[in-house]
Enzyme design. Sequence first.
Site, PDB file in Angstrom:
ATOM      1  N   PHE A   1       0.779  -1.410   0.095  1.00 32.58           N
ATOM      2  CA  PHE A   1      -0.108  -0.044   0.045  1.00 32.58           C
ATOM      3  C   PHE A   1       0.834   1.328  -0.099  1.00 32.58           C
ATOM      4  O   PHE A   1       0.364   2.187  -0.216  1.00 32.58           O
ATOM      5  CB  PHE A   1      -1.036   0.025   1.290  1.00 32.58           C
ATOM      6  CG  PHE A   1      -0.385   0.111   2.711  1.00 32.58           C
ATOM      7  CD1 PHE A   1       0.313   1.123   3.185  1.00 32.58           C
ATOM      8  CD2 PHE A   1      -0.271  -1.092   3.243  1.00 32.58           C
ATOM      9  CE1 PHE A   1       0.564   1.249   4.389  1.00 32.58           C
ATOM     10  CE2 PHE A   1       0.163  -1.297   4.533  1.00 32.58           C
ATOM     11  CZ  PHE A   1       0.911  -0.111   5.082  1.00 32.58           C
TER      12      PHE A   1
ATOM     13  N   ASN B   1      -7.672   8.343   5.524  1.00 39.02           N
ATOM     14  CA  ASN B   1      -8.452   8.096   6.891  1.00 39.02           C
ATOM     15  C   ASN B   1      -8.181   9.464   7.933  1.00 39.02           C
ATOM     16  O   ASN B   1      -8.188   9.232   8.831  1.00 39.02           O
ATOM     17  CB  ASN B   1      -8.009   6.929   7.808  1.00 39.02           C
ATOM     18  CG  ASN B   1      -6.238   6.984   7.756  1.00 39.02           C
ATOM     19  OD1 ASN B   1      -5.552   7.837   7.280  1.00 39.02           O
ATOM     20  ND2 ASN B   1      -5.788   5.782   8.677  1.00 39.02           N
TER      21      ASN B   1
ATOM     22  N   HIS C   1      -3.595  10.967  11.278  1.00 37.50           N
ATOM     23  CA  HIS C   1      -2.542  10.084  11.722  1.00 37.50           C
ATOM     24  C   HIS C   1      -2.240  10.148  13.380  1.00 37.50           C
ATOM     25  O   HIS C   1      -2.135  11.244  13.674  1.00 37.50           O
ATOM     26  CB  HIS C   1      -1.232  10.292  10.795  1.00 37.50           C
ATOM     27  CG  HIS C   1      -0.052   9.530  11.588  1.00 37.50           C
ATOM     28  ND1 HIS C   1       0.309   8.220  11.157  1.00 37.50           N
ATOM     29  CD2 HIS C   1       1.002   9.969  12.448  1.00 37.50           C
ATOM     30  CE1 HIS C   1       1.526   7.974  12.019  1.00 37.50           C
ATOM     31  NE2 HIS C   1       1.759   9.165  12.594  1.00 37.50           N
TER      32      HIS C   1
HETATM   33  P1  CMP Z   1      -1.377   5.958   9.391  1.00 36.28           P
HETATM   34  O1  CMP Z   1      -1.767   5.722  10.845  1.00 36.28           O
HETATM   35  O2  CMP Z   1      -0.968   7.355   8.938  1.00 36.28           O
HETATM   36  O3  CMP Z   1      -0.333   4.829   9.072  1.00 36.28           O
HETATM   37  C1  CMP Z   1      -0.065   4.378   7.865  1.00 36.28           C
HETATM   38  C2  CMP Z   1      -1.180   4.606   7.004  1.00 36.28           C
HETATM   39  O4  CMP Z   1      -1.022   3.534   5.751  1.00 36.28           O
HETATM   40  C3  CMP Z   1      -2.306   4.347   7.596  1.00 36.28           C
HETATM   41  O5  CMP Z   1      -2.622   5.544   8.448  1.00 36.28           O
HETATM   42  C4  CMP Z   1      -3.286   4.258   6.280  1.00 36.28           C
HETATM   43  O6  CMP Z   1      -3.686   5.398   5.967  1.00 36.28           O
HETATM   44  C5  CMP Z   1      -2.448   3.714   5.168  1.00 36.28           C
HETATM   45  N1  CMP Z   1      -2.802   2.426   4.775  1.00 36.28           N
HETATM   46  C6  CMP Z   1      -3.329   2.021   3.778  1.00 36.28           C
HETATM   47  N2  CMP Z   1      -3.449   0.906   3.343  1.00 36.28           N
HETATM   48  C7  CMP Z   1      -3.268   0.092   4.663  1.00 36.28           C
HETATM   49  C8  CMP Z   1      -3.338  -1.046   4.963  1.00 36.28           C
HETATM   50  N3  CMP Z   1      -3.796  -2.022   4.142  1.00 36.28           N
HETATM   51  N4  CMP Z   1      -2.834  -1.354   6.243  1.00 36.28           N
HETATM   52  C9  CMP Z   1      -2.369  -0.514   7.107  1.00 36.28           C
HETATM   53  N5  CMP Z   1      -2.435   0.729   6.773  1.00 36.28           N
HETATM   54  C10 CMP Z   1      -2.737   1.102   5.591  1.00 36.28           C
END
Ligand code: CMP
Length: 140
Positions: free
Chosen positions: A59, A114, A117
Amino acid sequence: MAVERTFAIIKPDAVKAGHSGEILSAIHAAGLAIRAMRLVRLTPRICQGFYHEHVGKGFYPELEAFMTEGPVVILCLEGEGAILRWRDLMGPTDPAKAPEGSLRKRFGTHIGRNATHGSDRAESAAFEVGYFFSQAFDLV
Ligand code: CMP
């Protein structure tokens, strides 16, 4: 409970949609103090350094494209148990699994977009705060 610092981002989707104010209000309402805050645009290189644990995962390219698509608000938050409290306010990574009222439920659209963070543990908080903010000039 110990006073902690944690690192937070209001991501490009939430900034662009005009939700920064509501997210900052939620931070104030939760009693978390803002020790540093800046509006910045991440470059791919800065994003790779920040998300170094995720570089190479399937990802990651999508994550980098998203995080560099527009400005983000970066913050250092402080308070008793700040790391867990900020994570509770956000809800889980996937907005589809987040409880009603959580920031990711309110403002996120899917796991890759989302809205916010937060550092996941003390070691990442120390790294992430230090990656973006200088103790001498930014943290108040
Ligand atoms: P964040 O908490 O910023 O940390 C890593 C980011 O990767 C996470 O939020 C998600 O927005 C993004 N992400 C996208 N796909 C995935 C996935 N399959 N699993 C975990 N994080 C993901």
